[in-house]
Design a protein around this motif. Structure first.
Motif, short mmCIF file in Angstrom:
data_model
loop_
_atom_site.label_atom_id
_atom_site.label_comp_id
_atom_site.label_asym_id
_atom_site.label_seq_id
_atom_site.Cartn_x
_atom_site.Cartn_y
_atom_site.Cartn_z
N ARG A 319 14.27 -4.32 11.93
CA ARG A 319 14.39 -4.12 10.47
C ARG A 319 13.45 -4.12 9.51
O ARG A 319 13.44 -3.37 8.67
N GLU A 320 12.63 -4.95 9.72
CA GLU A 320 11.39 -5.07 9.03
C GLU A 320 10.41 -3.83 9.08
O GLU A 320 9.88 -3.21 8.53
N ARG A 321 10.08 -3.67 10.64
CA ARG A 321 9.13 -2.55 11.09
C ARG A 321 9.61 -1.16 10.93
O ARG A 321 8.78 -0.20 10.04
N PHE A 322 10.88 -0.88 11.00
CA PHE A 322 11.31 0.29 11.06
C PHE A 322 12.51 0.75 10.04
O PHE A 322 13.09 1.91 10.11
N GLY A 323 13.11 -0.35 9.71
CA GLY A 323 14.38 -0.14 8.62
C GLY A 323 15.70 0.09 9.63
O GLY A 323 16.53 0.57 9.04
N TRP A 324 15.71 -0.30 10.68
CA TRP A 324 16.78 -0.15 11.62
C TRP A 324 17.97 -0.59 11.06
O TRP A 324 17.77 -2.12 10.69
N SER A 325 19.27 -0.07 11.44
CA SER A 325 20.44 -0.93 10.99
C SER A 325 21.04 -1.33 12.31
O SER A 325 20.42 -0.79 13.59
N VAL A 326 21.95 -2.16 12.72
CA VAL A 326 22.79 -2.45 13.71
C VAL A 326 23.03 -1.44 14.47
O VAL A 326 22.86 -1.38 15.90
N LYS A 327 23.58 -0.15 14.17
CA LYS A 327 23.85 1.13 14.78
C LYS A 327 22.57 1.55 15.38
O LYS A 327 22.64 2.16 16.83
N ASP A 328 21.50 1.77 14.85
CA ASP A 328 20.36 2.21 15.40
C ASP A 328 19.88 1.38 16.64
O ASP A 328 19.39 1.88 17.57
N TYR A 329 19.94 -0.10 16.46
CA TYR A 329 19.56 -0.89 17.62
C TYR A 329 20.60 -0.68 18.72
O TYR A 329 20.12 -0.65 19.73
N SER A 330 21.76 -0.50 18.44
CA SER A 330 22.81 -0.53 19.54
C SER A 330 22.50 0.82 20.30
O SER A 330 22.55 0.88 21.57
N TYR A 331 22.09 2.18 19.77
CA TYR A 331 21.68 3.34 20.51
C TYR A 331 20.36 3.05 21.32
O TYR A 331 20.18 3.36 22.33
N TYR A 438 9.21 -18.79 19.04
CA TYR A 438 9.20 -17.14 18.54
C TYR A 438 9.68 -17.13 17.06
O TYR A 438 8.93 -16.29 16.33
N THR A 439 10.51 -17.94 16.72
CA THR A 439 10.73 -17.93 15.36
C THR A 439 9.47 -18.34 14.29
O THR A 439 9.45 -17.67 13.39
N THR A 445 3.71 -14.83 11.00
CA THR A 445 3.14 -13.31 10.95
C THR A 445 3.65 -12.12 10.31
O THR A 445 3.35 -11.09 10.36
N LEU A 446 4.82 -12.56 9.66
CA LEU A 446 5.62 -11.61 9.14
C LEU A 446 4.86 -10.85 8.16
O LEU A 446 5.14 -9.37 7.83
N SER A 447 3.86 -11.39 7.32
CA SER A 447 3.42 -10.73 6.14
C SER A 447 2.33 -9.69 6.49
O SER A 447 2.02 -8.76 5.99
N TRP A 448 1.70 -9.86 7.56
CA TRP A 448 0.52 -9.05 8.18
C TRP A 448 0.83 -8.31 9.66
O TRP A 448 0.24 -7.41 9.75
N PRO A 450 4.13 -8.29 11.70
CA PRO A 450 5.63 -8.82 12.32
C PRO A 450 5.66 -8.67 13.81
O PRO A 450 6.74 -9.25 14.30
N GLY A 451 4.93 -7.61 14.40
CA GLY A 451 4.98 -7.63 15.84
C GLY A 451 4.23 -8.29 16.93
O GLY A 451 4.35 -8.14 17.95
N ALA A 452 3.72 -9.29 16.28
CA ALA A 452 2.72 -10.20 17.01
C ALA A 452 3.55 -11.11 18.25
O ALA A 452 2.86 -11.21 19.20
N PHE A 453 4.59 -11.27 17.96
CA PHE A 453 5.27 -11.84 19.06
C PHE A 453 5.58 -11.33 20.23
O PHE A 453 5.74 -11.76 21.47
N ASN A 454 5.47 -9.66 20.30
CA ASN A 454 5.81 -8.77 21.38
C ASN A 454 4.49 -9.38 22.21
O ASN A 454 4.54 -8.92 23.39
N LEU A 455 3.24 -9.47 21.76
CA LEU A 455 2.14 -9.54 22.55
C LEU A 455 2.21 -11.05 23.43
O LEU A 455 1.71 -11.05 24.45
N ILE A 456 2.89 -11.95 22.56
CA ILE A 456 3.04 -13.24 23.63
C ILE A 456 4.13 -13.02 24.62
O ILE A 456 3.78 -13.46 25.74
#
Length: 487
Positions: A319-331, A438-439, A445-448, A450-456
């Motif tokens: 949602r933060e990175r790409f503005g996805w909705s629940v429908k986008d995520y379900s696809y 993860y939370t 890292t949200l402000s600079w 947001p995808g940092a947790f993926n590297l963990i």
């Protein structure tokens, strides 16, 4: 450290003879092509078809019962045409709803994690089928109670905390822990070492198919009917799976191998069964087997740690990175599941046919694919990058079943239930640590970034791959030692 010379030759020969005898008994049992696949598909369909609808129902009843708002106002929550008033109401409702969902999750996780340590040793003595029947029965009552509460909420104001009570049958019957333990123990019982890995991968593909079908059909059923109908359909699906197990599935442990007692239920809660489980998992074994088993258990535990922690914040990240909705995520989720089904069936068959890889290397390969996929998530700057990651890493789903195949091929048949029980208990406990971590990382890292947790997540999966490579090294060391001694 386990050294083969530390175990007398007579003991090794006796254990090998017992294993050969067990293998002969397994090969003598003729089963149909489908074993537990239809039942697994049905119960995981029920899980996913109801998951999103259940969360919406909790939010709606929190709005009406706990906050006293009218139904027409509460039905606007989570829709595309939210007003400023609705957005403010949602901010108030969501924390209360999150507490209910967290309580439900704790009931369905902590109790089964503890009971799983009793269920595995018990199933080694009294059979796998009773465990599977209990799991499906508990799930059926849970979905039936949820459907009843949802139906009554259309006519009466019902506190949403009653939904937590509906989770008690699932928790008391062992939950997902006991279900996974029972399924993989059963598969280990009725397959040979040659076809075990493939069969476990097919069962995993059936699970993914159930999840996919549930994801795709949930919104349509809700649109055509209502929430109570969705939960009723989930209950019917589980009931069909239960009937399939009762009337179609044979007990995998032969009658003369079962223990006889007048009160099998009382035997389930014996503390000495837990002691027996721990003794089995920690006892010295020949040929580095104990070390191999524990390396695989650590890999499976770390796998769930990363998977569950990642899921905690992944949708927020999208949602933060790409503005996805629940429908986008379900696809996206449906696409990922389709590729994993293909990877677990056709992909696995092709790669084993071409390269004749061992199940250990296949497990390491699956974890590597997970690590690459998470790296794609962390570095993605456009949504299509995520889909490229899904396509490239289509075989990541084989990591779990191949790892369990390593355990079932290493441990004697009468120890598999105990080891799988401890494995699922470890897997159930790890989310209690991963979700807060993860939370915290995501919020920090949200402000600079947001995808940092993926590297963990990528680092954890890479570590899992390394553990499986170490397993292969120890397996090769034993094979080399045996070959040299024979010559």
């Amino acid at each position: 450290m386990d050294y083969s010379e530390s175990t007398p030759v007579v003991d090794i020969a006796t254990e090998r003879t017992a294993e050969a005898s067990q293998q002969d008994r397994t090969q003598a049992r003729q089963y149909r092509y489908f074993i537990l696949e239809p039942a697994a598909l049905l119960i995981f369909f029920a899980w996913n078809v109801s998951a999103a609808v259940f969360a919406n129902q909790i939010v709606f009843q929190t709005c009406t019962a706990a906050f006293g708002k009218n139904e027409s106002l509460c039905r606007q929550l989570g829709t595309d045409n939210e007003t400023a008033e609705i957005e403010e109401l949602e901010k108030d409702v969501q924390p209360y709803s999150a507490n209910i969902l967290m309580a439900k999750s704790l009931v369905e996780s902590i109790v089964p994690a503890l009971s799983s340590m009793f269920i595995g040793p018990w199933s080694d003595r009294y059979g796998r089928k009773p465990v599977l029947v209990a799991c499906f029965t508990g799930a059926f009552f849970t979905y039936a109670i949820v459907a009843l509460i949802s139906f009554l909420s259309m006519y009466y104001t019902i506190n949403p905390w009653y939904y937590v009570l509906a989770s008690i049958p699932t928790a008391l019957s062992g939950g997902t822990c006991a279900l996974i333990t029972g399924i993989f123990c059963y598969i280990a019982d009725v397959t040979t070492e040659k076809n075990r890995a493939t069969k476990m991968a097919i069962v995993e593909a059936a699970v993914f198919t159930g999840l996919l079908t549930g994801t795709l059909s949930s919104s349509f059923i809700l649109r055509w009917l209502d929430g109570a109908a969705v939960f009723a359909i989930a209950a019917v699906a589980v009931l069909l799976g239960l009937l399939y197990i009762i009337f179609y599935i044979e007990e995998s442990i032969k009658p003369n191998e079962l223990s006889e007692t007048n009160n099998k239920l009382r035997e389930l809660f014996r503390l000495d069964l837990v002691g027996e489980l721990l003794q089995t998992c920690f006892k010295r074994r020949p040929n580095y087997d104990r070390l191999i088993i524990w390396l695989v258990i650590c890999a499976l535990g770390a796998n769930i740690f990363a998977m569950d922690g990642n899921q905690t914040v992944f949708l927020l990240f999208l949602r933060e990175r790409f503005g996805w909705s629940v429908k986008d995520y379900s696809y996206y989720d449906a696409t990922a599941i389709i590729f994993m089904i293909f990877g677990n069936t056709a992909g696995l068959y092709a790669i084993r046919k071409l390269f004749n890889l061992s199940v250990t290397i296949l497990a390491a390969l699956g974890f590597c694919f997970y690590a690459i996929s998470s790296t794609f998530h962390g570095l993605a700057s456009e949504p299509w990058h995520l889909y490229v990651g899904v396509a490239v890493c289509f075989m990541k789903g084989i990591a779990g079943p191949m790892s369990r195949a390593v355990i079932s091929n290493t441990a004697p048949a009468n120890d598999i239930g105990k080891i799988f029980s401890l494995t699922t208990s470890v897997e159930s406990i790890t989310p209690l640590f991963s979700a807060p971590l993860y939370t915290f990382v995501y919020k920090s890292t949200l402000s600079w970034y947001p995808g940092a947790f993926n590297l963990i997540t990528a680092t954890v999966y890479f570590t899992c791959a390394c553990l499986m490579i170490f397993v292969k090294i120890f397996q090769s060391m034993y094979q080399t030692t045996t070959y040299t001694s024979i010559n």
